[in-house]
Each structure stands twice: as structure tokens, then as C-alpha cells.
Design a protein around this motif. Structure first.
Motif, short mmCIF file in Angstrom:
data_model
loop_
_atom_site.label_atom_id
_atom_site.label_comp_id
_atom_site.label_asym_id
_atom_site.label_seq_id
_atom_site.Cartn_x
_atom_site.Cartn_y
_atom_site.Cartn_z
N GLY A 1 0.85 -1.24 -0.08
CA GLY A 1 0.02 0.15 0.03
C GLY A 1 0.90 1.38 -0.13
N ASP A 2 0.05 2.22 -0.26
CA ASP A 2 0.98 3.57 -0.17
C ASP A 2 0.38 4.66 0.95
OD1 ASP A 2 -1.24 6.04 -1.81
OD2 ASP A 2 -1.99 3.99 -1.23
N SER A 3 -0.39 3.99 1.90
CA SER A 3 -0.66 4.94 2.78
C SER A 3 -0.55 4.42 4.34
CB SER A 3 -2.29 5.25 2.68
OG SER A 3 -2.93 4.20 3.22
N TYR A 4 -0.37 5.38 5.26
CA TYR A 4 -0.25 4.85 6.69
C TYR A 4 -1.34 3.86 7.06
CZ TYR A 4 -0.30 5.11 11.61
OH TYR A 4 -0.39 4.60 13.13
N TYR A 5 -2.62 4.15 6.82
CA TYR A 5 -3.58 3.24 6.90
C TYR A 5 -3.40 1.77 6.31
CZ TYR A 5 -5.37 7.75 8.23
OH TYR A 5 -5.48 8.93 8.57
N ASP A 6 -2.72 1.85 5.13
CA ASP A 6 -2.72 0.26 4.66
C ASP A 6 -1.63 -0.46 5.39
OD1 ASP A 6 -4.18 1.18 2.38
OD2 ASP A 6 -2.54 1.98 1.42
N LEU A 7 -0.52 0.17 5.74
CA LEU A 7 0.54 -0.57 6.53
C LEU A 7 0.33 -0.62 7.84
CD1 LEU A 7 3.74 0.86 4.90
CD2 LEU A 7 2.04 -0.64 3.91
N GLU A 8 -0.58 0.21 8.40
CA GLU A 8 -0.87 -0.22 9.95
C GLU A 8 -2.05 -1.12 9.85
OE1 GLU A 8 -0.38 0.91 13.97
OE2 GLU A 8 0.74 1.22 12.26
N MET A 9 -3.00 -1.35 8.89
CA MET A 9 -3.76 -2.41 8.91
C MET A 9 -3.10 -3.60 9.01
SD MET A 9 -6.83 -3.29 6.14
CE MET A 9 -5.50 -3.18 4.83
N ALA A 10 -2.11 -3.76 7.83
CA ALA A 10 -1.39 -4.97 7.92
C ALA A 10 -0.60 -5.35 9.37
CB ALA A 10 -0.18 -4.88 7.17
N ARG A 11 -0.05 -4.23 10.08
CA ARG A 11 0.50 -4.53 11.23
C ARG A 11 -0.34 -4.92 12.24
NH1 ARG A 11 4.77 -0.33 14.23
NH2 ARG A 11 3.01 1.25 14.02
N ASN A 12 -1.68 -4.33 12.22
CA ASN A 12 -2.62 -4.92 13.19
C ASN A 12 -2.99 -6.14 12.91
OD1 ASN A 12 -2.78 -2.39 14.55
ND2 ASN A 12 -4.13 -1.51 13.41
N ALA A 13 -3.11 -6.79 11.46
CA ALA A 13 -3.42 -8.09 11.47
C ALA A 13 -2.26 -9.16 11.33
CB ALA A 13 -4.06 -8.26 9.58
N LYS A 14 -0.92 -8.55 11.89
CA LYS A 14 -0.09 -9.36 12.00
C LYS A 14 0.61 -10.05 10.57
CE LYS A 14 -0.61 -10.42 16.88
NZ LYS A 14 -1.66 -9.18 16.92
N VAL A 15 0.32 -9.17 9.56
CA VAL A 15 0.88 -9.55 8.28
C VAL A 15 2.02 -8.61 7.78
CG1 VAL A 15 0.00 -9.29 5.92
CG2 VAL A 15 -1.48 -10.40 7.35
N ASP A 16 3.04 -8.89 7.08
CA ASP A 16 4.04 -8.15 6.52
C ASP A 16 3.56 -7.31 5.72
OD1 ASP A 16 5.80 -9.76 8.18
OD2 ASP A 16 6.54 -10.83 6.23
N SER A 17 4.05 -6.24 5.36
CA SER A 17 3.73 -5.11 4.50
C SER A 17 4.90 -4.46 3.70
CB SER A 17 2.85 -3.85 5.43
OG SER A 17 3.82 -3.22 6.12
N LEU A 18 4.63 -3.71 2.52
CA LEU A 18 5.45 -3.09 1.88
C LEU A 18 5.04 -1.70 1.40
CD1 LEU A 18 7.57 -4.71 -1.07
CD2 LEU A 18 6.32 -2.57 -1.43
N GLY A 19 5.60 -0.68 1.24
CA GLY A 19 5.17 0.64 1.18
C GLY A 19 5.63 1.03 -0.20
N LEU A 20 4.81 1.88 -0.99
CA LEU A 20 4.86 2.47 -2.03
C LEU A 20 4.91 4.04 -2.02
CD1 LEU A 20 3.00 0.34 -4.63
CD2 LEU A 20 5.50 1.15 -4.92
N THR B 1 6.51 8.78 6.53
CA THR B 1 5.03 8.46 7.23
C THR B 1 4.99 6.68 7.08
OG1 THR B 1 4.26 10.68 6.36
CG2 THR B 1 2.89 8.65 7.01
N LEU B 2 5.54 6.32 5.79
CA LEU B 2 5.38 4.76 5.76
C LEU B 2 6.17 4.13 6.65
CD1 LEU B 2 5.20 4.50 1.91
CD2 LEU B 2 3.30 4.43 3.49
N SER B 3 7.35 4.70 7.04
CA SER B 3 8.41 3.78 7.83
C SER B 3 7.83 3.78 9.25
CB SER B 3 9.74 4.93 7.93
OG SER B 3 10.30 5.01 6.74
N LYS B 4 7.00 4.52 9.68
CA LYS B 4 6.48 4.52 10.90
C LYS B 4 6.06 3.21 11.13
CE LYS B 4 5.74 9.55 11.26
NZ LYS B 4 4.86 10.40 11.44
N CYS B 5 5.42 2.54 10.21
CA CYS B 5 4.84 1.08 10.13
C CYS B 5 5.74 -0.01 10.22
CB CYS B 5 3.57 1.39 9.12
SG CYS B 5 2.37 2.60 9.32
N LYS B 6 6.91 0.31 9.98
CA LYS B 6 7.91 -0.81 9.75
C LYS B 6 7.59 -1.75 8.82
CE LYS B 6 9.43 -0.31 14.68
NZ LYS B 6 9.07 0.80 14.94
#
Length: 215
Positions: free
Chosen positions: A166-185, A194-199
């Protein structure tokens, strides 16, 4: 980078270059609803959330009547009035084709409404790439993990074998909440910081760069 079984994509700002249209549509909707017109940066800051959540974030004192007006005007602007082009990002179709050729499962988790997603998928001839999709009509708004949890449950894929892109904080934070790996664009709504905050596992700047990581 680790290869996954399931790749879950956000839509706006991730696969489709629609940020400009979203910004203008929301600004026009605010004006028609007699609300203060948000800046482009303010609108980008809520992209990824559902319209209902976005309305409260942009206009904390909004009442139910104003919110319904805003949502009505936004949908009319985006679907009927605003002719701003929304092409797929360069190399998107090649990436999706490459993943399917590797027998990967693809899904969409978007803050768009169902009618909006179906419309743009038909216009871009991309629906056949995706096994399942979730919209703001089907689950709680991002960053709540429900969209991803529903997709994992439907497809019988463990969280460890899924990647959210995903390209937004909400995309990556959703992934973190679901315990799923994420990748930012970074070519969409949010910047690198902003994306870095979600690790996320990685942050890339284009579909071409993404393809080099996952194909």
C-alpha cells in the motif's frame, strides 16, 4: 525479499494513479457541502480510510447531515463529474501478470466503496487478476485489521504467507494490526517517513522497483 503466497493490494495510490482525482473530488465536495476546503496535503493524509472516517478526520465538528452531504457530493464528483484521468501506474499490469504466472494469489483491500471499486476494475480490465476483494462496505475502515482478516479466512492463507502492499499509513498499519508483513509505495499518498512508522519490510518508489523485489 521473502516470497509470499498471497499479495494483498490497496487500490488508490497503489495500483491506480488516482490521488489527484480524489483530492479534487473531495475539495469540490467540501465546497458543495459548504464546508471549509481542505488542502491537497490534508486530503492525502486521510486517503486509505473510509469516507465516513475521513469526514470526521478532516472536519472534526461535522454533523450527520453535513457528513451525508459530503459523502453524496464526493461520490457524485468522483463517479460522474470529475474527468481527471486515473491510469494504472506504469508496469502495474506487468507486475500483476508476473505474479499470476508464478501462481500467486492476489487480492484487494481498499477504502473505496464497492461500486467505485467495481467501476474502476471494469474500466481498467483488471478484475480477473484478483481472487477476492474487500471494500469499506464489507469491513471496518483501515487501519482496523478486519479486511485482511476476512481475506485470510476466505482464502485459507496464514498471516505469515501474506504481504500487504500500500501507499498510505492506513494500509501498512492495517497490515501490522493483522500481523501481516507489509511493503510501502511512495508514488501515492504518503512519503517515506510516514510509511516508515509502520515498519514495513521494504519501501519502494515505483512498480518497476516493486517488481524487482517480488518477481
Amino acid at each position: 525479499m521473502k516470497h509470499y503466497q498471497l499479495y494483498i493490494f490497496d487500490w488508490d495510490g497503489t495500483l491506480m494513479d488516482s490521488i489527484g482525482k480524489i483530492v479534487l473530488s473531495l475539495q469540490n465536495a467540501a465546497a458543495l457541502s459548504q464546508l471549509s476546503i481542505p488542502t491537497a496535503e490534508q486530503v492525502k493524509g486521510i486517503i486509505g480510510a473510509s469516507l465516513n472516517e475521513a469526514a470526521h478526520m478532516l472536519f472534526p465538528k461535522i454533523n450527520d447531515s453535513q457528513k451525508q452531504q459530503l459523502i453524496f457530493h464526493y461520490k457524485d464528483q468522483y463517479l460522474n463529474q470529475n474527468n481527471t484521468p486515473t491510469p494504472l501506474y506504469a508496469n502495474t499490469r506487468q507486475l500483476l501478470t508476473g505474479l499470476k504466472q508464478q501462481s500467486k494469489t492476489l487480492a484487494v483491500a481498499t477504502g473505496k466503496a464497492r461500486v467505485g471499486l467495481e467501476k474502476v476494475m471494469a474500466e481498467s480490465n483488471t478484475k480477473h487478476f484478483f481472487t477476492t476483494t474487500r471494500t469499506c462496505d464489507d469491513a471496518h475502515s483501515k487501519p482496523h485489521p478486519q479486511m485482511i482478516e476476512q481475506i485470510l479466512d476466505e482464502l485459507k492463507v496464514p498471516a505469515s504467507k501474506a504481504l500487504m502492499i500500500g501507499d498510505s499509513y492506513y494500509d501498512l498499519e492495517m497490515a501490522r494490526n493483522a500481523k501481516v508483513d507489509s511493503l510501502g509505495l511512495t508514488h501515492g499518498a504518503a512519503n517515506f517517513q510516514t510509511l516508515s512508522k509502520c515498519k514495513p519490510k521494504a519501501i519502494v518508489h515505483s512498480m518497476e522497483e516493486l517488481s524487482k523485489l517480488v518477481l
